[in-house]
Design an enzyme around this catalytic site. Structure first.
Site, mmCIF file in Angstrom:
data_model
loop_
_atom_site.group_PDB
_atom_site.id
_atom_site.type_symbol
_atom_site.label_atom_id
_atom_site.label_comp_id
_atom_site.label_asym_id
_atom_site.label_seq_id
_atom_site.Cartn_x
_atom_site.Cartn_y
_atom_site.Cartn_z
ATOM 1 N N ASP A 1 31.760 -2.786 -23.826
ATOM 2 C CA ASP A 1 30.642 -3.724 -23.860
ATOM 3 C C ASP A 1 31.064 -5.030 -23.188
ATOM 4 O O ASP A 1 32.048 -5.637 -23.602
ATOM 5 C CB ASP A 1 30.252 -3.955 -25.329
ATOM 6 C CG ASP A 1 29.219 -5.057 -25.491
ATOM 7 O OD1 ASP A 1 28.513 -5.359 -24.502
ATOM 8 O OD2 ASP A 1 29.124 -5.603 -26.607
ATOM 9 N N ASN B 1 28.783 -7.701 -22.589
ATOM 10 C CA ASN B 1 27.932 -8.868 -22.878
ATOM 11 C C ASN B 1 27.715 -9.119 -24.367
ATOM 12 O O ASN B 1 26.802 -9.828 -24.766
ATOM 13 C CB ASN B 1 26.582 -8.729 -22.158
ATOM 14 C CG ASN B 1 25.794 -7.534 -22.657
ATOM 15 O OD1 ASN B 1 26.337 -6.693 -23.391
ATOM 16 N ND2 ASN B 1 24.533 -7.446 -22.298
ATOM 17 N N ASP C 1 26.685 -7.336 -26.989
ATOM 18 C CA ASP C 1 25.559 -6.865 -27.816
ATOM 19 C C ASP C 1 25.926 -5.608 -28.620
ATOM 20 O O ASP C 1 25.064 -4.974 -29.226
ATOM 21 C CB ASP C 1 24.307 -6.613 -26.952
ATOM 22 C CG ASP C 1 24.518 -5.511 -25.929
ATOM 23 O OD1 ASP C 1 25.651 -4.958 -25.844
ATOM 24 O OD2 ASP C 1 23.563 -5.180 -25.194
ATOM 25 N N ASP D 1 28.244 -0.968 -21.472
ATOM 26 C CA ASP D 1 27.359 -1.199 -20.318
ATOM 27 C C ASP D 1 28.110 -1.007 -19.001
ATOM 28 O O ASP D 1 29.321 -0.751 -18.993
ATOM 29 C CB ASP D 1 26.733 -2.597 -20.397
ATOM 30 C CG ASP D 1 27.775 -3.667 -20.690
ATOM 31 O OD1 ASP D 1 28.838 -3.642 -20.021
ATOM 32 O OD2 ASP D 1 27.565 -4.500 -21.592
ATOM 33 N N ASP E 1 24.633 12.189 -14.555
ATOM 34 C CA ASP E 1 24.047 13.239 -15.381
ATOM 35 C C ASP E 1 22.621 13.485 -14.890
ATOM 36 O O ASP E 1 21.854 12.533 -14.699
ATOM 37 C CB ASP E 1 24.034 12.767 -16.840
ATOM 38 C CG ASP E 1 24.406 13.861 -17.816
ATOM 39 O OD1 ASP E 1 23.734 14.911 -17.783
ATOM 40 O OD2 ASP E 1 25.345 13.676 -18.600
ATOM 41 N N ASP F 1 22.421 18.761 -17.157
ATOM 42 C CA ASP F 1 22.191 18.986 -18.574
ATOM 43 C C ASP F 1 21.436 20.307 -18.814
ATOM 44 O O ASP F 1 20.418 20.551 -18.174
ATOM 45 C CB ASP F 1 21.341 17.815 -19.091
ATOM 46 C CG ASP F 1 21.294 17.741 -20.598
ATOM 47 O OD1 ASP F 1 22.334 17.504 -21.204
ATOM 48 O OD2 ASP F 1 20.183 17.919 -21.158
ATOM 49 N N GLU G 1 25.693 22.479 -17.206
ATOM 50 C CA GLU G 1 25.944 22.765 -18.621
ATOM 51 C C GLU G 1 25.170 24.030 -18.970
ATOM 52 O O GLU G 1 23.942 24.067 -18.835
ATOM 53 C CB GLU G 1 25.473 21.589 -19.480
ATOM 54 C CG GLU G 1 25.883 21.757 -20.938
ATOM 55 C CD GLU G 1 25.058 20.934 -21.910
ATOM 56 O OE1 GLU G 1 25.556 20.628 -22.997
ATOM 57 O OE2 GLU G 1 23.899 20.604 -21.585
ATOM 58 N N HIS H 1 30.879 14.440 -25.154
ATOM 59 C CA HIS H 1 30.124 13.622 -26.114
ATOM 60 C C HIS H 1 29.398 14.454 -27.170
ATOM 61 O O HIS H 1 28.756 13.898 -28.053
ATOM 62 C CB HIS H 1 29.118 12.770 -25.344
ATOM 63 C CG HIS H 1 28.114 13.624 -24.625
ATOM 64 N ND1 HIS H 1 28.449 14.433 -23.555
ATOM 65 C CD2 HIS H 1 26.806 13.835 -24.844
ATOM 66 C CE1 HIS H 1 27.384 15.080 -23.153
ATOM 67 N NE2 HIS H 1 26.370 14.746 -23.908
ATOM 68 N N ASP H 2 29.469 15.773 -27.058
ATOM 69 C CA ASP H 2 28.803 16.659 -28.022
ATOM 70 C C ASP H 2 29.779 17.365 -28.951
ATOM 71 O O ASP H 2 29.357 18.174 -29.781
ATOM 72 C CB ASP H 2 28.011 17.754 -27.281
ATOM 73 C CG ASP H 2 26.830 17.191 -26.516
ATOM 74 O OD1 ASP H 2 26.305 16.149 -26.904
ATOM 75 O OD2 ASP H 2 26.437 17.832 -25.508
HETATM 76 C C1 NOJ Z 1 23.091 18.523 -23.818
HETATM 77 C C2 NOJ Z 1 23.669 17.153 -23.900
HETATM 78 O O1 NOJ Z 1 25.023 17.198 -23.630
HETATM 79 C C3 NOJ Z 1 23.352 16.625 -25.269
HETATM 80 O O2 NOJ Z 1 24.017 15.429 -25.569
HETATM 81 C C4 NOJ Z 1 21.851 16.464 -25.372
HETATM 82 O O3 NOJ Z 1 21.512 16.094 -26.680
HETATM 83 C C5 NOJ Z 1 21.119 17.753 -25.015
HETATM 84 N N1 NOJ Z 1 21.668 18.435 -23.889
HETATM 85 C C6 NOJ Z 1 19.688 17.460 -24.715
HETATM 86 O O4 NOJ Z 1 19.580 16.733 -23.531
#
Ligand code: NOJ
Length: 557
Positions: free
Chosen positions: A20, A22, A24, A28, A97, A199, A255, A328-329
């Site tokens: 971050d 700034n 908040d 960013d 993405d 995605d 993905e 991130h998942d």
């Molecule tokens: C896969 C993404 O990696 C995930 O973070 C997202 O929630 C779903 N697709 C829906 O876009």
């Protein structure tokens, strides 16, 4: 350079949690710019940014309101242009993405689409009549719990949303939709970006009968057979490739949940002209039970090896693998497949070795190079992710799972584990921000952070640096064929890579006690060279004793 993406190491940034600038509490683009030198020092070649587009953030940017604008919290288009220029200046490529299975319900296309049945945008999305008893068009469940259909008052029809209610699925059957998407892609590519991570790209083609799915005794039907690797997906991707991608020297990674190696051969085969590589999910699904990720099952090493071997052999000469433990998942790998307490650094390095010595393009998720771990969620109020929050409510109210049990699953497997702020130093909020971050910092930030590891010999960071250097230095790591040894062992993951006369031997122990190992004959001499190891090693012939989570890589000429 042709095929530069085969020789690259990719680093994924989740912008909301990276840095971050700034104050908040939200990461960013200027924050990313301020850390480009850190990434350069790590040695990565390509940056992939999770979505940075304008979004109401129901799913943290995976619900896009405007594909050609930057999310206000992240900055401006000028910031983006600066980031691209600064990354390129350092020889780092930038991949964005591409989220085109769905948009936000606040996207102007959907705002139009829902207005009336004859609106020109009506067929941009997937609408259906309810059943006579008022139920949705079919029984499909959404990935984020509940029905995959949402009733819309204005036209008294339901729209399909495979993810949240604020993520309506686009109708790829409509050529106008495809044109819009291709034009948008061209717009970004003409700006100079270096590719796309796509995605859930294998969900864009839906089987048009929209029949009910199997319920397996659950509340909702499983839509997978009708939406995953659907009937026209290869046709759509070939069209996208021909109209857009083939005109640029870029990389693409799709993905593709539930894709098999046969599917992946079609997506990534060089003569197929679709994608460069895909993210497969089999190794991420090993702990799932009955299709649900919400369990406390542990993986078995033999299963993990079998899955990796299947993918290594399945795409050898017939496609290209991506290699990942984290994104991130997913929860943090050192907590999931290693031991994030007693053998924290050893297991983080061993897991890195195991992945980076395979064939394919490795992906490092922010903080993985520091051995960042899962966090602790004391209550559901600590969670931010729509998937976990929805599942918590559905499973505790409708499926008889106790709140404590569900919280335990969330601590193990939830996506928020990956989304806690990047741990830069031991100052307040881990140096991520000067304000309270949007999601709490992991309590271990004083011990695990970048300042404590950069330029520190023996750190997890310096180990990742070395792995990346080795890949750049030795073509055998990129191009050689893969063979598994000891398939039955529940303790050791050992494999060779072979290219002409050269052979590489990777030995990884997943055990917490010492394990004896007899080197293959070829390596039982003094000719071999130790490329990397996570413990100090004496020269050895024939037999070695591996310490907990030990990893070694030997090269034989
Ligand atoms: C896969 C993404 O990696 C995930 O973070 C997202 O929630 C779903 N697709 C829906 O876009």
């Amino acid at each position: 350079m042709a095929n530069w993406w085969k020789e690259s190491v990719v680093y994924q940034i989740y912008p909301r949690s990276f840095k971050d600038s700034n104050g908040d509490g939200i990461g960013d683009l200027q924050g990313i710019i301020s850390k480009l030198d850190y990434l350069k020092a790590l040695g990565i070649d390509v940056l992939w940014l999770s979505p940075i587009y304008d979004s109401p953030n129901d799913d943290n940017g995976y619900d896009i309101r405007n594909y050609q604008a930057i999310m206000q919290e992240f900055g401006t288009m000028a910031d983006f242009d600066e980031l691209l220029q600064q990354a390129h200046h350092r020889g780092i490529k930038l991949v964005l993405d591409l989220v085109v299975n769905h948009t936000s319900d606040e996207h102007v296309w959907f705002a139009e689409s829902r207005k009336s049945k004859n609106n020109p945008y009506r067929d941009y999305y997937i609408w259906g009549d309810g059943k006579t008893d008022g139920k949705p068009p079919n029984n499909w469940g959404s990935v984020f719990s509940g029905s995959a259909w949402k009733y819309d008052d204005a036209t008294r029809q339901y729209y399909l949303h495979m993810f949240s209610q604020k993520q309506p699925d686009l109708n790829w059957e409509n050529p106008k939709v495809r044109n819009e998407i291709y034009n948008m892609m061209v717009w970004w590519l003409d700006k100079g970006i270096d590719g796309f991570r796509m995605d859930v790209i294998n969900m864009i083609s839906k089987e048009q009968s929209f029949q009910d799915g199997e319920t397996y005794g659950g509340l909702y039907g499983n839509p997978s057979p009708y939406i995953i690797n659907g009937p026209r997906v290869h046709e759509f991707l070939k069209e996208m490739n021909q109209r857009v991608l083939s005109k640029y020297d870029v990389m693409t990674v799709g993905e593709t949940p539930a894709a098999t190696t046969e599917d992946a051969q079609r997506y990534t085969g060089e003569n197929e002209h679709e994608l460069n590589m895909v993210f497969q999910f089999e190794h991420m699904g090993l702990e799932a039970a009955g299709g649900s990720k919400w369990t406390d099952r542990r993986f078995r090493l033999t299963d993990l090896k079998q899955v990796f071997t299947k993918w290594q052999k399945g795409l050898e000469g017939r496609g290209w693998n991506s290699l990942y433990w984290n994104n991130h998942d997913q929860p943090r790998v050192v907590s999931r497949f290693g031991n994030d307490k007693k053998y924290w650094a050893q297991s983080a390095k061993m897991l890195a070795t195991c992945l980076h010595m395979q064939q394919g393009t490795p992906y490092i998720y922010q903080g993985e190079e520091l051995g960042m771990t899962n966090t602790v969620f004391h209550s559901i109020d600590d969670c931010r992710d729509i998937e976990a929050i929805n599942a918590y409510h559905e499973m505790t109210t409708q499926q008889g799972v106790s709140p404590q049990e569900m919280l335990c699953y969330i601590n193990r497997i939830s996506r928020d584990n990956a989304r806690t702020p990047m741990q830069w130093d031991s100052s307040a909020f881990a140096g991520f921000s000067t304000a309270e971050p949007w999601i709490a910092v992991n309590e271990n930030y004083k011990r695990i952070n970048a300042a404590a590891q950069v330029e520190v010999e023996g750190s997890v960071f310096s180990y990742y640096q070395k792995l990346i250097q080795l890949r750049h230095q030795y073509p055998i790591i990129v191009y050689a064929s893969f063979d598994l040894l000891l398939p039955e062992s529940e303790e050791l993951f050992v494999f060779t890579r072979t290219r002409g006369e050269q052979q590489l031997l990777t030995i990884c122990s997943f055990a917490e006690q010492n394990v004896e190992y007899h080197l293959p004959q070829r390596f039982a001499d003094d000719e071999k060279q130790l490329l990397i190891a996570n413990y100090p090693c004496e020269p050895c012939t024939e037999k070695i004793t591996l310490r907990p989570y030990e990893a070694r890589v030997y090269l034989h000429k």
